[in-house]
Motif scaffolding. Structure first.
Motif, PDB file in Angstrom:
ATOM      1  N   SER A  45       0.830  -1.202   0.000  1.00  0.00           N
ATOM      2  CA  SER A  45       0.000   0.000   0.000  1.00  0.00           C
ATOM      3  C   SER A  45       0.868   1.258   0.000  1.00  0.00           C
ATOM      4  O   SER A  45       0.578   2.230  -0.698  1.00  0.00           O
ATOM      5  N   LEU A  46       1.960   1.220   0.773  1.00  0.00           N
ATOM      6  CA  LEU A  46       2.869   2.362   0.854  1.00  0.00           C
ATOM      7  C   LEU A  46       3.523   2.614  -0.503  1.00  0.00           C
ATOM      8  O   LEU A  46       3.620   3.763  -0.968  1.00  0.00           O
ATOM      9  N   TYR A  47       3.977   1.549  -1.152  1.00  0.00           N
ATOM     10  CA  TYR A  47       4.574   1.687  -2.476  1.00  0.00           C
ATOM     11  C   TYR A  47       3.583   2.292  -3.476  1.00  0.00           C
ATOM     12  O   TYR A  47       3.934   3.159  -4.276  1.00  0.00           O
ATOM     13  N   LYS A  48       2.355   1.809  -3.430  1.00  0.00           N
ATOM     14  CA  LYS A  48       1.342   2.316  -4.359  1.00  0.00           C
ATOM     15  C   LYS A  48       1.079   3.801  -4.136  1.00  0.00           C
ATOM     16  O   LYS A  48       0.972   4.584  -5.081  1.00  0.00           O
ATOM     17  N   LYS A  49       0.955   4.186  -2.863  1.00  0.00           N
ATOM     18  CA  LYS A  49       0.667   5.594  -2.568  1.00  0.00           C
ATOM     19  C   LYS A  49       1.822   6.491  -2.997  1.00  0.00           C
ATOM     20  O   LYS A  49       1.606   7.576  -3.553  1.00  0.00           O
ATOM     21  N   ALA A  50       3.046   6.042  -2.731  1.00  0.00           N
ATOM     22  CA  ALA A  50       4.198   6.842  -3.144  1.00  0.00           C
ATOM     23  C   ALA A  50       4.247   6.968  -4.659  1.00  0.00           C
ATOM     24  O   ALA A  50       4.540   8.046  -5.199  1.00  0.00           O
ATOM     25  N   ALA A  51       3.953   5.870  -5.378  1.00  0.00           N
ATOM     26  CA  ALA A  51       3.951   5.922  -6.846  1.00  0.00           C
ATOM     27  C   ALA A  51       2.923   6.915  -7.355  1.00  0.00           C
ATOM     28  O   ALA A  51       3.187   7.701  -8.265  1.00  0.00           O
ATOM     29  N   THR A  52       1.735   6.895  -6.762  1.00  0.00           N
ATOM     30  CA  THR A  52       0.677   7.824  -7.168  1.00  0.00           C
ATOM     31  C   THR A  52       1.064   9.264  -6.852  1.00  0.00           C
ATOM     32  O   THR A  52       0.928  10.166  -7.690  1.00  0.00           O
ATOM     33  N   ASN A  53       1.557   9.505  -5.640  1.00  0.00           N
ATOM     34  CA  ASN A  53       1.886  10.863  -5.213  1.00  0.00           C
ATOM     35  C   ASN A  53       3.079  11.431  -5.968  1.00  0.00           C
ATOM     36  O   ASN A  53       3.176  12.649  -6.162  1.00  0.00           O
ATOM     37  N   ARG A  54       3.983  10.549  -6.406  1.00  0.00           N
ATOM     38  CA  ARG A  54       5.184  11.001  -7.117  1.00  0.00           C
ATOM     39  C   ARG A  54       5.040  10.893  -8.631  1.00  0.00           C
ATOM     40  O   ARG A  54       5.968  11.226  -9.374  1.00  0.00           O
ATOM     41  N   ARG A  55       3.905  10.350  -9.044  1.00  0.00           N
ATOM     42  CA  ARG A  55       3.536  10.315 -10.469  1.00  0.00           C
ATOM     43  C   ARG A  55       4.478   9.444 -11.305  1.00  0.00           C
ATOM     44  O   ARG A  55       4.875   9.823 -12.408  1.00  0.00           O
ATOM     45  N   TYR A  56       4.890   8.325 -10.750  1.00  0.00           N
ATOM     46  CA  TYR A  56       5.472   7.346 -11.657  1.00  0.00           C
ATOM     47  C   TYR A  56       4.489   6.193 -11.784  1.00  0.00           C
ATOM     48  O   TYR A  56       3.695   5.931 -10.885  1.00  0.00           O
ATOM     49  N   LYS A  57       4.531   5.488 -12.920  1.00  0.00           N
ATOM     50  CA  LYS A  57       3.410   4.642 -13.334  1.00  0.00           C
ATOM     51  C   LYS A  57       3.234   3.400 -12.479  1.00  0.00           C
ATOM     52  O   LYS A  57       2.118   2.931 -12.289  1.00  0.00           O
ATOM     53  N   SER A  58       4.312   2.817 -12.042  1.00  0.00           N
ATOM     54  CA  SER A  58       4.208   1.560 -11.315  1.00  0.00           C
ATOM     55  C   SER A  58       4.920   1.700  -9.976  1.00  0.00           C
ATOM     56  O   SER A  58       5.502   2.725  -9.661  1.00  0.00           O
ATOM     57  N   TYR A  59       4.870   0.648  -9.204  1.00  0.00           N
ATOM     58  CA  TYR A  59       5.563   0.680  -7.926  1.00  0.00           C
ATOM     59  C   TYR A  59       6.496  -0.535  -7.847  1.00  0.00           C
ATOM     60  O   TYR A  59       6.315  -1.431  -7.046  1.00  0.00           O
ATOM     61  N   PRO A  60       7.522  -0.577  -8.692  1.00  0.00           N
ATOM     62  CA  PRO A  60       8.462  -1.690  -8.591  1.00  0.00           C
ATOM     63  C   PRO A  60       9.118  -1.684  -7.222  1.00  0.00           C
ATOM     64  O   PRO A  60       9.225  -0.650  -6.569  1.00  0.00           O
ATOM     65  N   GLU A  61       9.575  -2.833  -6.802  1.00  0.00           N
ATOM     66  CA  GLU A  61      10.187  -2.903  -5.491  1.00  0.00           C
ATOM     67  C   GLU A  61      11.560  -2.243  -5.483  1.00  0.00           C
ATOM     68  O   GLU A  61      12.146  -2.040  -4.429  1.00  0.00           O
ATOM     69  N   GLU A  62      12.109  -1.942  -6.649  1.00  0.00           N
ATOM     70  CA  GLU A  62      13.393  -1.265  -6.713  1.00  0.00           C
ATOM     71  C   GLU A  62      13.281  -0.083  -7.682  1.00  0.00           C
ATOM     72  O   GLU A  62      13.845  -0.105  -8.775  1.00  0.00           O
ATOM     73  N   PRO A  63      12.561   0.984  -7.292  1.00  0.00           N
ATOM     74  CA  PRO A  63      12.341   2.123  -8.218  1.00  0.00           C
ATOM     75  C   PRO A  63      13.546   3.068  -8.237  1.00  0.00           C
ATOM     76  O   PRO A  63      13.480   4.211  -7.813  1.00  0.00           O
ATOM     77  N   TYR A  64      14.708   2.551  -8.728  1.00  0.00           N
ATOM     78  CA  TYR A  64      15.934   3.340  -8.683  1.00  0.00           C
ATOM     79  C   TYR A  64      15.789   4.686  -9.393  1.00  0.00           C
ATOM     80  O   TYR A  64      16.247   5.711  -8.917  1.00  0.00           O
ATOM     81  N   GLY A  65      15.142   4.640 -10.553  1.00  0.00           N
ATOM     82  CA  GLY A  65      15.050   5.854 -11.343  1.00  0.00           C
ATOM     83  C   GLY A  65      14.209   6.939 -10.727  1.00  0.00           C
ATOM     84  O   GLY A  65      14.218   8.090 -11.188  1.00  0.00           O
ATOM     85  N   ALA A  66      13.462   6.607  -9.662  1.00  0.00           N
ATOM     86  CA  ALA A  66      12.572   7.586  -9.043  1.00  0.00           C
ATOM     87  C   ALA A  66      13.251   8.365  -7.922  1.00  0.00           C
ATOM     88  O   ALA A  66      12.663   9.315  -7.412  1.00  0.00           O
ATOM     89  N   PHE A  67      14.483   7.989  -7.544  1.00  0.00           N
ATOM     90  CA  PHE A  67      15.103   8.612  -6.366  1.00  0.00           C
ATOM     91  C   PHE A  67      15.577  10.033  -6.667  1.00  0.00           C
ATOM     92  O   PHE A  67      15.279  10.964  -5.909  1.00  0.00           O
TER      93      PHE A  67
END
Length: 777
Positions: A87-109
């Motif tokens: 749930s935390l991953y999903k919310k962060a993905a939505t709030n940060r506007r990246y499409k998915s919530y991979p367990e290793e979202p390196y490119g989002a840092f």
């Protein structure tokens, strides 16, 4: 069953039973012996509607997992945590506007840093001191698999209280990103050629839960609109109107920034003392404590909770009897202060008089200075509070005390020492306080007693550093370039600052990483001193002069259970002695190595570190008390290295309560025995079951709970540790409400005789005690 699932972007999908089954497999992966069918049945029973959201499905998994947690099946808490994590991953993905919530979202840092710096949530240093390429390299080091180390209550605590949110309250950070941001910020002033390696090392230490940072550092590092990074402060109040009100102002400013405060009032004149020669005009310390009480209530900690203030007074102060009644629920409310905590400073002589049922005299510090005429080498007047006994059974304090008792012109109140002690114990059973601070024991082992004296401790009784009052020297009108200013000159006192983090014993020791871990912890703590900007200038100055840190530990009972060592055993005492000697050796060595690199603390000369007395006094060099992990030759070599190279930090070791951060790490708090095999965290609509860490058929036999263990066994372990801890321990006593007075007294006498420097709360099942978050490292 539901027919439709609504996603966060309002897209609707047909409900698919198979996806529930697949998700259940995912969150149960590696959690052997947990029944998937029970979990799925629980989830389906919570989804009896035509339409559900993805959040509702996650919550159903979380709640179903929590409902299945028992002493027999404790690992359901990890299944619930994994659902919360999703749930935390999903919310962060939505709030940060990246499409998915991979367990290793390196490119989002890197985009996260850019976005939150732009919004004023992160500090600019995170982008100024690191290039995009370096940030991407650090992102590759982020190991999201370590999120699986969290149990449910640990992850929930981290998410609610520590992760960065935007100004609308939306979560932006993921747990491993919080650790990386802390590492980046604490290392940003390190030399460029070493900075990246040090960031990775600090991240390794935190991500693997080998350590935790203190709550202020954990919450605030790298954030812009936040408090400072130090945990607690201790002020010494001067006996003047200006000093008293200036202290209150300083307390308010530090409380505003999230600091916990200890205030020593032993220099303030007693009730009925004279003011400028006018007899019987002083109102004593209680009204000033009530002022501090109002400050605690009105100046809260960053808008989240009321301020946390502890006040300390000597047992030979004339106002001590009224002081002991501060928090009682009956009597004159004008003499009560329910929102502060209180501690009592006790010399050996008083404890001896308690044991022998002797008399005890109380004095006014102002009158004592005026009548006795004691002075220091600079001609400044001294009071009884300025002396301590340099050895057991003899010393300056008891000599000065007898002089005061026998002086015909010095007024005093004489009572039975045991009657004071009865008042202490009554208050402890009703309120949990006062804390006990054994001032002679503390000052005898103070490695910096050549530069000052320790009068009291902090909010959690583990910090013990030199103190002195800040004194207003003069106030004058100054006109320069047509502008008139009021200029106030002050002589800064030693205003104590404590900078904390802690070893997770139950992970670091079994994984054999102490030698690697302690040096990076010391560097992190030392960097806090340089990074921090403390509004109270005397605190900033004291911090720079002593560079004091407090490395602590938690998870002791957890570790003993894993090792199969019973709490109430001689084996536990010996293991404590050996383990904490090893930690101290590594700690001193790390500070020495840092001193070689960056220089020793400014007041090193004349200290017990410089003379070598620190090592001799603790029997490290005599060969008579050889530990299991450190040889006498190693100690002698380190002693010589310290004398040659110095140490970076004047004080090094302090064991804090670790309430919140031990929950995050999923272990037992500090040096305390386990409270319950299965405890519960109350939420608005439900309770979260929290089993003992690593509870199993093996460990359950070593988890005797706090109110069941013999408190004398706990004292024996604390005494074994104390030799190696240059400051103090947040050491609690757990007693039954119906404990006999003689048994309760014997616990206190045992703690004092054993050489423990302080005791923290007296915990009874009848009491609800609010924890100190400031020292929750």
């Amino acid at each position: 069953m539901p027919q439709v699932v609504t996603k966060p972007n309002n897209r609707q999908l047909a409900f698919d039973d198979m996806r529930i089954s697949v998700y259940a497999d995912r969150i149960l992966e590696g959690l052997d012996m947990l029944d998937k069918e029970r979990l799925v049945r629980g989830v389906n029973s919570k989804l009896r509607r035509d339409e559900v959201t993805g959040d509702e499905i996650s919550n159903a998994f979380m709640m179903s997992g929590l409902e299945l947690v028992t002493k027999e099946e404790p690992n359901w808490k990890f299944a619930a945590a994994r659902s919360l994590l999703t749930s935390l991953y999903k919310k962060a993905a939505t709030n940060r506007r990246y499409k998915s919530y991979p367990e290793e979202p390196y490119g989002a840092f890197h985009p996260l840093l850019v976005d939150l710096v732009k919004k004023g949530i992160y500090r600019e240093e995170l982008l100024e001191c690191y290039t995009k390429e370096q940030i991407d390299e650090l992102a590759e080091c982020i190991d999201y698999r370590n999120d699986l180390l969290f149990d449910y209550i640990g992850l929930l605590t981290l998410a609610e209280r520590y992760l960065a949110h935007d100004f609308d309250g939306k979560v932006m950070e993921l747990p491993q990103e919080r650790y990386m941001v802390i590492a980046m910020y604490l290392m940003h002033q390190e030399p460029a050629e070493r900075r990246m390696d040090l960031v990775k090392e600090a991240y390794w230490a935190m991500s693997n839960m080998y350590m935790t940072a203190a709550t202020p550092t954990m919450s605030n590092a790298g954030k812009k609109v936040a408090g400072q990074l130090s945990s607690c402060f201790i002020d010494t109040v001067d006996d003047s109107l200006e000093g008293i009100f200036d202290s209150n102002t300083d307390v308010a400013r530090l409380s505003k920034m999230g600091g916990g405060i200890g205030v020593y009032l032993g220099k303030v004149r007693a009730r009925g003392s004279d003011i400028r020669g006018h007899k019987n005009t002083s109102s004593g310390v209680i009204p000033w404590i009530r002022q501090l009480n109002n400050t605690a209530v009105s100046v809260d900690q960053l808008g989240t909770r009321k301020g946390a203030i502890a006040v300390y007074l000597d047992v030979f102060h004339k106002d001590i009897l009224a002081f002991l009644d501060l928090k009682l629920n009956n009597g004159d409310e004008r003499m009560r202060a329910h929102d502060v905590f209180h501690g009592i400073c006790l010399p050996d002589l008083f404890m001896e008089r308690v044991a022998s049922r002797g008399e005890w005299s109380l004095f006014c510090p102002h009158e004592t200075k005026k009548v006795m005429g004691w002075k220091d080498e600079n001609g400044r007047p001294l009071g009884l509070e300025d002396f301590y006994d340099e050895s057991v059974g003899e010393g300056a304090f008891r000599k000065k005390y007898e002089e005061a008792v026998n002086h015909p012109l010095l007024s005093r109140i004489t009572v039975q020492a045991i009657d004071i002690m009865k008042r202490v114990m009554k208050s402890q059973l009703e309120t949990g306080t006062p804390y006990m601070f054994y001032r002679d024991t503390v000052n005898r082992s103070n490695p910096n007693n050549a530069h000052g004296m320790v009068y009291s401790s902090n909010l959690c009784t583990e910090i013990m550093q030199n103190q002195s009052a800040t004194v207003v020297e003069k106030e004058e009108l100054v006109t320069k370039d047509g502008q008139t200013r009021i200029v106030i000159s002050k002589v800064p006192g030693d205003f104590v600052v404590c900078n904390l983090n802690s070893i997770h014993l139950a992970r670091a020791v079994p994984h054999d990483v102490l030698e690697r871990l302690v040096p990076i912890q010391v560097r992190m703590l030392d960097n806090v001193i340089d990074i921090n900007n403390i509004e109270v200038l005397q605190a900033q100055y004291t911090n720079s002069q002593y560079r004091a840190v407090g490395l602590g530990t938690f998870g002791l009972h957890h570790l003993l259970a894993l090792k199969g060592i019973r709490w109430e055993s001689e084996e536990a005492v010996t293991y404590n002695d050996n383990l904490y000697e090893k930690i101290n050796y590594l700690l001193v060595k790390a500070s020495m190595e840092l001193s070689k690199e960056k220089g020793h603390y400014p007041k090193f000369q004349g200290s017990d570190w410089q003379t070598g007395k620190y090592f001799d006094q603790r029997d490290y060099t005599s060969g008579e008390r050889v530990g299991e992990f450190v040889t006498t030759e190693q100690w002698k070599e380190l002693q010589a290295q310290v004398q040659q190279n110095g140490v970076r930090n004047a004080w090094l070791f302090a064991i804090a309560p670790n309430g919140s951060t031990s929950i995050i790490a999923g272990s037992t708090a500090s040096i305390d025995p386990l409270y319950e095999l299965l405890s519960y965290e109350e939420k608005t609509t439900y309770k979260i079951a929290n089993p003992a860490p690593d509870l199993s058929e093996k460990t359950i036999w070593y988890y005797k709970t706090a109110f069941m263990v013999d408190q004398h066994a706990s004292i024996n372990m604390a005494a074994a540790r104390q030799r190696h801890v240059d400051q103090g321990q947040s050491f609690n006593l757990y007693v039954r409400p119906d404990i006999k007075a003689t048994e309760f007294l014997e616990l206190h006498l045992h703690a004092w005789r054993a050489g423990i420097k302080s005791t923290y709360y007296v915990r009874s099942r009848a009491l609800t005690i609010e924890e100190c978050d400031s020292c929750a490292s």
